[in-house]
Scaffold this motif. Structure first.
Motif, short mmCIF file in Angstrom:
data_model
loop_
_atom_site.label_atom_id
_atom_site.label_comp_id
_atom_site.label_asym_id
_atom_site.label_seq_id
_atom_site.Cartn_x
_atom_site.Cartn_y
_atom_site.Cartn_z
N ILE A 98 0.84 -1.20 0.00
CA ILE A 98 0.00 0.00 0.00
C ILE A 98 0.87 1.25 0.00
CG2 ILE A 98 -1.73 1.28 1.33
CD1 ILE A 98 -2.64 -1.48 2.44
N LEU A 99 1.95 1.24 0.81
CA LEU A 99 2.88 2.37 0.83
C LEU A 99 3.50 2.60 -0.54
CD1 LEU A 99 4.50 4.51 2.34
CD2 LEU A 99 6.14 2.74 2.96
N SER A 100 3.82 1.51 -1.25
CA SER A 100 4.39 1.61 -2.60
C SER A 100 3.47 2.39 -3.53
CB SER A 100 4.66 0.21 -3.16
OG SER A 100 4.95 0.26 -4.53
N LEU A 101 2.20 2.03 -3.51
CA LEU A 101 1.24 2.70 -4.38
C LEU A 101 1.07 4.16 -4.00
CD1 LEU A 101 -0.91 2.77 -6.56
CD2 LEU A 101 -2.54 1.79 -4.92
N ALA A 102 0.92 4.45 -2.71
CA ALA A 102 0.70 5.83 -2.26
C ALA A 102 1.87 6.73 -2.64
CB ALA A 102 0.48 5.85 -0.75
N VAL A 103 3.11 6.22 -2.47
CA VAL A 103 4.29 7.03 -2.82
C VAL A 103 4.32 7.30 -4.32
CG1 VAL A 103 6.81 6.99 -2.94
CG2 VAL A 103 5.66 6.29 -0.85
N ASN A 104 4.03 6.29 -5.14
CA ASN A 104 4.02 6.48 -6.60
C ASN A 104 2.98 7.51 -7.02
OD1 ASN A 104 6.08 4.69 -7.24
ND2 ASN A 104 4.71 2.93 -7.21
N VAL A 105 1.80 7.48 -6.39
CA VAL A 105 0.75 8.45 -6.74
C VAL A 105 1.19 9.87 -6.40
CG1 VAL A 105 -1.60 9.18 -6.21
CG2 VAL A 105 -1.11 6.76 -6.51
N LEU A 106 1.76 10.04 -5.19
CA LEU A 106 2.19 11.38 -4.77
C LEU A 106 3.33 11.90 -5.64
CD1 LEU A 106 2.01 10.90 -0.91
CD2 LEU A 106 0.49 12.28 -2.30
N LEU A 107 4.29 11.02 -6.00
CA LEU A 107 5.40 11.45 -6.84
C LEU A 107 4.92 11.81 -8.24
CD1 LEU A 107 8.25 8.99 -5.83
CD2 LEU A 107 7.99 11.36 -5.20
N ALA A 108 3.92 11.09 -8.75
CA ALA A 108 3.38 11.40 -10.07
C ALA A 108 2.74 12.79 -10.10
CB ALA A 108 2.36 10.34 -10.49
N GLN A 109 2.29 13.27 -8.94
CA GLN A 109 1.71 14.62 -8.83
C GLN A 109 2.73 15.66 -8.37
OE1 GLN A 109 -1.69 13.19 -6.22
NE2 GLN A 109 -2.82 14.51 -7.63
N HIS A 110 4.02 15.25 -8.30
CA HIS A 110 5.11 16.14 -7.88
C HIS A 110 4.93 16.61 -6.43
CE1 HIS A 110 6.32 16.13 -12.08
NE2 HIS A 110 5.11 16.53 -12.43
N ARG A 111 4.31 15.80 -5.62
CA ARG A 111 4.12 16.11 -4.19
C ARG A 111 5.18 15.34 -3.40
NH1 ARG A 111 -2.17 14.65 -3.98
NH2 ARG A 111 -1.89 14.93 -1.74
N VAL A 112 6.44 15.71 -3.63
CA VAL A 112 7.56 14.92 -3.12
C VAL A 112 7.67 15.04 -1.60
CG1 VAL A 112 10.02 14.46 -3.33
CG2 VAL A 112 8.76 15.39 -5.28
N LYS A 113 7.55 16.25 -1.06
CA LYS A 113 7.66 16.42 0.39
C LYS A 113 6.53 15.68 1.10
CE LYS A 113 10.15 20.81 0.29
NZ LYS A 113 10.17 22.23 0.72
N GLU A 114 5.33 15.70 0.52
CA GLU A 114 4.23 14.93 1.11
C GLU A 114 4.54 13.44 1.10
OE1 GLU A 114 0.17 15.85 -0.02
OE2 GLU A 114 0.85 17.76 -0.85
N ALA A 115 5.19 12.98 0.03
CA ALA A 115 5.56 11.56 -0.05
C ALA A 115 6.54 11.19 1.06
CB ALA A 115 6.16 11.24 -1.41
N LEU A 116 7.55 12.05 1.31
CA LEU A 116 8.51 11.77 2.39
C LEU A 116 7.83 11.79 3.75
CD1 LEU A 116 11.69 13.73 1.27
CD2 LEU A 116 11.50 11.27 1.62
N GLN A 117 6.92 12.76 3.96
CA GLN A 117 6.18 12.80 5.23
C GLN A 117 5.31 11.56 5.39
OE1 GLN A 117 4.06 16.51 4.97
NE2 GLN A 117 5.88 17.77 5.34
#
Length: 576
Positions: A98-117
């Protein structure tokens, strides 16, 4: 980007599993209309039959579909639903998918800091325990650091991810679908080197990435690969190659996301959501009807109960009046007879209990012994869990002092764990053979610190059985003293000897000596007054043994502890 493949549990093959398999097959082939149809049907089937154990897997499958269909909000909603339904026994594997999918979705939207948080918050709630989850977490961090253009940090994590990949390949008994992880490592490494303009390395990794996908044949990954190769050729001024890859990328993308399919996918979503609302309304209506029926039934039952209670009260009153006179005459005799019967029953019960206790005495004693062994076994297991947690924590530390402190603490925990292991493996449940214990403890410390073999050990330990309350501080004291000698007495690989002796010097008085032939210390009084954790522990442990700790700096450092167990407890018990 890297997508972890959900694991198939070994369960009965039902309708929902078949629908899910069809959804996965169509998703791999790029038939997203059919994939979404079967994915929603699998979820609906599981909800109708109340199969909550598999809802996490079905929501995760829909999340991957929404991600491929460029619907990030729905993908994140599916992640949240999947995480809410994660089964406890598969928590580590399913959670990190689940974490894998969520990180990929956030990175695809350029929400990198949100992905790290998101990653930090997730790891605090669900620390990684398996090789798979640790490897995936490392790759996620490499993606984020590369997106933030923190290239040195990203390179460090991608090299670590490659190391985990080699470890996964070497673990033949590891059940882990590593093709997707391998493809993710190669893709992130290629993008990193392309961003830093190391184009030959980037092309090498992209070539490996394409080779892996030729085996698994994920169409969505092929679209991404063609796009990356087009960018790489363009960066190297290979415009002909860039055009070929871009045309291939456009063709594959159009074949997947054409307008007719988009409308059909939207219709499927609307149909599913509408049907779900209708089902919820029907369920609420049915629930209301059942509640109304139960309320009417309760009212009828209350009426019957009240009428019956009144009739029964009247009948009891008549019966009471009929027998009142007779009971009055027999009351005294019945009371005496009841008293005699109670006394006889009490006496018989006491005799029966006495016989049972006598007959079960040996069985109770044996059961007590087994229970004590189980307690020691569980304490030992809990201490091993603490050791594992320390090892996991050390993997995230770079500070040498912190790593040294964790390593020392791990050996202290091992010293206590070894005592409980000896107790549950022995026929005795209250004492352990102190000579075997100390030999095994020193051997463990030698294996951990004396990697060059330049230090030899001489042991002279009096064979005796020692109580746990005494063995624990004694073992911890030996652990601190021997560790100190191995780490500091022989610098630069100098050879030497560490000796350990335990002997009886007076009746019921024992002398513990730990000596080394190392460089010693300048001043024993300075060493004794230092506020180090090791020295404080040795002083405190000596007090627990009711002993005196002295230091001798002649020909190396010698630590003597003279202790008398009888001062701790007159019934302490040491058996030779």
């Amino acid at each position: 980007m890297y997508q972890a493949v959900p694991q198939e549990p070994a369960s009965k093959k039902g309708q929902a599993e078949k629908l899910e398999a069809l959804a996965q097959m169509h998703q791999i082939q790029g038939n997203y209309t059919e994939a979404l149809h079967y994915g929603l049907a699998a979820l609906k089937n599981a909800q109708e039959i109340g199969d909550t154990a598999k809802l996490s897997r079905y929501f995760l499958q829909l999340g991957y579909l929404y991600h491929d269909l460029k619907q990030p909000d729905k993908a994140l909603e599916s992640c949240a639903e999947s995480l809410r339904h994660v089964v406890e026994v598969n928590k580590d594997n399913d959670s990190f998918n689940i974490l894998s999918l969520a990180v990929n979705v956030l990175l695809a939207q350029h929400r990198v800091k949100e992905a790290l948080q998101y990653i930090s918050k997730f790891v605090r709630a669900t620390p990684p325990t398996s090789l798979k989850s640790i490897a995936m977490l490392t790759l996620f961090k490499a993606q984020c650091y590369a997106a933030l253009q923190q290239y040195p940090l990203a390179k460090k994590h991608i090299l670590l991810a490659e190391a985990y990949l080699r470890e996964i390949d070497g673990a033949k008994d590891l059940i882990f679908h590593n093709d997707s992880y391998r493809m993710g490592v190669y893709q992130v490494a290629g993008e990193l080197y392309m961003a830093t303009k190391d184009y030959p390395k980037a092309r090498s990794y992209f070539k490996k990435m394409v080779q892996v996908n030729q085996k698994v044949k994920y169409l969505s990954e092929e679209v991404l690969h063609e796009q990356l190769l087009s960018k790489l050729d363009s960066a190297q001024a290979n415009f002909k190659g860039a055009l070929v890859h871009h045309q291939r990328y456009s063709f594959l993308k159009d074949s997947i996301f054409n307008e007719a399919r988009s409308r059909q996918i939207t219709n499927f979503q609307i149909q599913y959501e509408t049907q779900a609302k209708v089902q919820r309304i029907a369920m609420l209506t049915k629930k209301n009807e059942i509640q109304q029926a139960l309320l009417a039934q309760n009212e009828f039952q209350q009426t019957v109960f009240i009428v019956g209670s009144i009739l029964l009260s009247a009948l009891l009153l008549l019966v009471y009046r009929g027998f009142k006179v007779k009971k009055k005459h027999n009351k005294i005799l019945e009371g005496k007879q009841d008293e005699i019967n109670r006394k006889n029953e009490s006496l018989n019960q006491l005799l029966a209990d006495k016989e049972i206790l006598l007959s079960n005495k040996d069985e109770l004693l044996e059961e007590k012994g087994w229970l004590l062994k189980e307690v020691h076994h569980r304490v030992k297991n809990n201490l091993q869990i603490v050791t594992s947690l320390l090892n996991s924590q050390a993997a995230y530390l770079n500070d040498i002092k912190a790593l040294t402190a964790i390593e020392d603490t791990r050996h202290r925990v091992h010293a206590m764990s070894l005592i409980h292991q000896k107790l549950y493996q022995s026929d005795r449940i209250a004492t352990i053979a102190i000579d075997d214990y100390l030999r095994e403890l020193v051997e463990h410390l030698s294996d951990s610190y004396n990697s060059d073999g330049n230090i030899s050990f001489q042991l002279e330990i009096l064979p005796m059985e020692m109580n746990v309350a005494m063995a624990v501080p004694l073992g911890l004291l030996v652990n601190e003293a021997v560790t100190n000698s191995i780490k500091y007495a022989f610098p630069d690989g100098k050879a030497g000897i560490v000796s350990l002796s335990l002997r009886e010097v007076l009746p019921c008085s024992y002398l513990l000596t730990i000596a080394d032939t190392g460089i010693g210390i300048k001043n024993t009084s300075d060493f004794s007054s230092r506020r180090s954790l090791g020295m404080s522990l040795m002083k405190g442990l000596s007090k627990q043994l009711c002993g005196d700790l002295t230091l001798d700096n002649t020909n190396g450092l010698t630590i003597n502890v003279l202790f008398t167990p009888s001062l701790i407890n007159p019934t302490y018990g040491i058996e030779k």
